[in-house]
Design a protein around this motif. Structure first.
Motif, PDB file in Angstrom:
ATOM      1  N   ILE A  10       0.837  -1.054  -0.062  1.00 60.79           N
ATOM      2  CA  ILE A  10       0.016  -0.146   0.159  1.00 60.79           C
ATOM      3  C   ILE A  10       0.912   1.336  -0.021  1.00 60.79           C
ATOM      4  CG2 ILE A  10      -1.842   1.033   1.275  1.00 60.79           C
ATOM      5  CD1 ILE A  10      -2.682  -1.664   0.396  1.00 60.79           C
ATOM      6  N   LYS A  53      -3.455   4.115  -1.437  1.00 62.34           N
ATOM      7  CA  LYS A  53      -4.012   3.996  -0.124  1.00 62.34           C
ATOM      8  C   LYS A  53      -5.585   4.187  -0.349  1.00 62.34           C
ATOM      9  CE  LYS A  53      -3.172   8.620   1.507  1.00 62.34           C
ATOM     10  NZ  LYS A  53      -2.545   9.653   2.671  1.00 62.34           N
ATOM     11  N   GLU A  56      -7.253   0.810  -1.270  1.00 64.76           N
ATOM     12  CA  GLU A  56      -6.942  -0.358  -0.339  1.00 64.76           C
ATOM     13  C   GLU A  56      -8.420  -1.068  -0.246  1.00 64.76           C
ATOM     14  OE1 GLU A  56      -4.843  -1.628   3.892  1.00 64.76           O
ATOM     15  OE2 GLU A  56      -5.124   0.701   3.288  1.00 64.76           O
TER      16      GLU A  56
END
Length: 59
Positions: A10, A53, A56
């Motif tokens: 990530i 991110k 995610e």
């Protein structure tokens, strides 16, 4: 013999560098651009998957 799944990382940036992460045992450093549409990119050398991110759990 089994093959390990590629690593997923990530990241906070849409432009990242990958060098295999193993020093001399890695691969040449490449710069990868994560498309805003998909939120992820895979390294052509080591198959590591880089997920932004914001994506995610979605990518």
């Amino acid at each position: 013999m089994t093959t390990q799944a590629p690593e997923t990382k990530i990241v906070e940036s849409y432009r990242i560098a990958c060098d295999g992460g193993e020093g001399a045992l890695g691969h040449p450093r490449v710069w990868l651009q994560i498309p805003v549409e998909t939120g992820f990119v895979e390294c052509p050398y080591c198959d590591a998957k880089y997920v932004h991110k914001e994506f995610e759990g979605k990518a």
